[in-house]
Design an enzyme around this catalytic site. Structure first.
Site, PDB file in Angstrom:
ATOM      1  N   GLY A   5      36.808  47.887  53.081  1.00  0.00           N
ATOM      2  CA  GLY A   5      36.694  46.417  53.154  1.00  0.00           C
ATOM      3  C   GLY A   5      37.806  45.684  52.429  1.00  0.00           C
ATOM      4  CB  VAL A   6      37.613  42.709  50.185  1.00  0.00           C
ATOM      5  CG1 VAL A   6      38.514  42.010  49.192  1.00  0.00           C
ATOM      6  CG2 VAL A   6      37.020  41.702  51.154  1.00  0.00           C
ATOM      7  CG  ASP A   7      38.072  47.861  46.329  1.00  0.00           C
ATOM      8  OD1 ASP A   7      39.093  47.502  45.710  1.00  0.00           O
ATOM      9  OD2 ASP A   7      37.245  48.687  45.879  1.00  0.00           O
ATOM     10  CB  SER A  17      27.489  41.228  47.613  1.00  0.00           C
ATOM     11  OG  SER A  17      27.587  41.853  46.366  1.00  0.00           O
ATOM     12  CB  THR A  18      28.399  39.224  52.722  1.00  0.00           C
ATOM     13  OG1 THR A  18      29.801  39.000  52.869  1.00  0.00           O
ATOM     14  CG2 THR A  18      27.809  38.192  51.780  1.00  0.00           C
TER      15      THR A  18
HETATM   16  N1  AR6 Z   1      39.946  39.390  53.832  1.00  0.00           N
HETATM   17  C1  AR6 Z   1      38.834  38.630  53.659  1.00  0.00           C
HETATM   18  N2  AR6 Z   1      37.589  39.102  53.861  1.00  0.00           N
HETATM   19  C2  AR6 Z   1      37.454  40.394  54.246  1.00  0.00           C
HETATM   20  C3  AR6 Z   1      38.564  41.255  54.426  1.00  0.00           C
HETATM   21  C4  AR6 Z   1      39.865  40.696  54.211  1.00  0.00           C
HETATM   22  N3  AR6 Z   1      40.979  41.418  54.358  1.00  0.00           N
HETATM   23  N4  AR6 Z   1      38.092  42.485  54.810  1.00  0.00           N
HETATM   24  C5  AR6 Z   1      36.746  42.390  54.862  1.00  0.00           C
HETATM   25  N5  AR6 Z   1      36.352  41.124  54.537  1.00  0.00           N
HETATM   26  P1  AR6 Z   1      33.190  44.248  51.605  1.00  0.00           P
HETATM   27  P2  AR6 Z   1      31.126  44.223  49.475  1.00  0.00           P
HETATM   28  C6  AR6 Z   1      34.976  40.566  54.430  1.00  0.00           C
HETATM   29  O1  AR6 Z   1      32.507  45.387  52.254  1.00  0.00           O
HETATM   30  O2  AR6 Z   1      30.043  43.948  50.449  1.00  0.00           O
HETATM   31  C7  AR6 Z   1      34.210  48.458  49.180  1.00  0.00           C
HETATM   32  O3  AR6 Z   1      34.262  49.759  49.674  1.00  0.00           O
HETATM   33  C8  AR6 Z   1      33.866  41.367  55.086  1.00  0.00           C
HETATM   34  O4  AR6 Z   1      33.774  41.007  56.450  1.00  0.00           O
HETATM   35  O5  AR6 Z   1      34.662  44.286  51.455  1.00  0.00           O
HETATM   36  O6  AR6 Z   1      31.157  43.459  48.191  1.00  0.00           O
HETATM   37  C9  AR6 Z   1      34.189  48.415  47.653  1.00  0.00           C
HETATM   38  O7  AR6 Z   1      34.942  49.463  47.078  1.00  0.00           O
HETATM   39  C10 AR6 Z   1      32.637  40.923  54.314  1.00  0.00           C
HETATM   40  O8  AR6 Z   1      32.128  39.689  54.817  1.00  0.00           O
HETATM   41  O9  AR6 Z   1      32.618  44.031  50.088  1.00  0.00           O
HETATM   42  C11 AR6 Z   1      32.728  48.542  47.335  1.00  0.00           C
HETATM   43  O10 AR6 Z   1      32.300  49.889  47.314  1.00  0.00           O
HETATM   44  C12 AR6 Z   1      33.182  40.618  52.910  1.00  0.00           C
HETATM   45  O11 AR6 Z   1      34.602  40.567  53.061  1.00  0.00           O
HETATM   46  C13 AR6 Z   1      32.050  47.806  48.465  1.00  0.00           C
HETATM   47  O12 AR6 Z   1      32.969  47.876  49.566  1.00  0.00           O
HETATM   48  C14 AR6 Z   1      32.829  41.635  51.848  1.00  0.00           C
HETATM   49  O13 AR6 Z   1      32.780  42.939  52.396  1.00  0.00           O
HETATM   50  C15 AR6 Z   1      31.822  46.352  48.165  1.00  0.00           C
HETATM   51  O14 AR6 Z   1      31.066  45.760  49.177  1.00  0.00           O
END
Ligand code: AR6
Length: 169
Positions: free
Chosen positions: A33-35, A118-119
């Site tokens: 994801g974002v990370d 978290s979403t």
């Molecule tokens: N820019 C903006 N938003 C994004 C991007 C981007 N490049 N990519 C995804 N999103 P998530 P969490 C949105 O899963 O739920 C990781 O593996 C995505 O659509 O990134 O907090 C970490 O290492 C969603 O709406 O974060 C943790 O283990 C939102 O960002 C875990 O995921 C958050 O999705 C954290 O999970």
């Protein structure tokens, strides 16, 4: 300058604000994801720095340089994993926004971009998460001295609309 909060659609790694917030996990050693996107765009120096931080508790936040990102800093916060809502998830998500913004204020940053913490992988229901985010950001802007511009960077149309229409209180 007037303070502002804007919901935009885009990619957090492209934002040119002073800091971007990372939706990390407790290890701070990267993920999907974002990370994953932030680590990929920032380059390997970010992971090398994160290894020295000793992880991060849920709801807390830590700051690093942004390395190859356009943003000068990355604020890493760990959102709660959604487990039905009875495990303090709402408070912990609010803490992510508060503690990230507290760090930005301490570093005298003026602009910060958030992803929807978290979403994704952590499955927090989007409408509830948006309500918490908008409320905490709004409250913070009322008293901040350095932080003046905050962006919520939605990755999808549905996230964009949900944040755009989230109640302000
Ligand atoms: N820019 C903006 N938003 C994004 C991007 C981007 N490049 N990519 C995804 N999103 P998530 P969490 C949105 O899963 O739920 C990781 O593996 C995505 O659509 O990134 O907090 C970490 O290492 C969603 O709406 O974060 C943790 O283990 C939102 O960002 C875990 O995921 C958050 O999705 C954290 O999970």
């Amino acid at each position: 300058m007037e303070k502002s909060f804007k919901v935009i659609k885009g990619d957090i790694t492209q934002q040119k604000t002073d800091a971007v917030v990372n939706a990390a996990n407790k290890t701070l050693l990267g993920g999907g994801g974002v990370d994953g996107a932030i680590h990929k765009a920032a380059g390997p120096m970010l992971l090398a720095k994160c290894v020295t931080l000793g992880g991060c508790k849920t709801g807390e936040a830590k700051i690093t340089p942004g390395y190859n990102l356009p943003a000068e800093y990355v604020i890493h916060t760990v959102g709660p994993v959604w487990r039905g809502g009875d495990y303090n998830e709402h408070q912990l998500l609010a803490d992510c926004y508060k503690n990230s913004l507290r760090l930005a204020e301490e570093y005298r940053l003026s602009s910060v971009s958030f992803p929807s913490i978290s979403t994704g992988a952590y499955r927090f229901p989007l409408p509830e998460a948006a309500k918490i985010a908008v409320r905490e950001i709004g409250k913070f802007l009322q008293t901040s001295k350095n932080v003046k511009e905050i962006y919520m960077v939605a990755f999808s149309d549905s996230a964009y609309l949900t944040y755009k229409h989230a109640p302000k209180e």
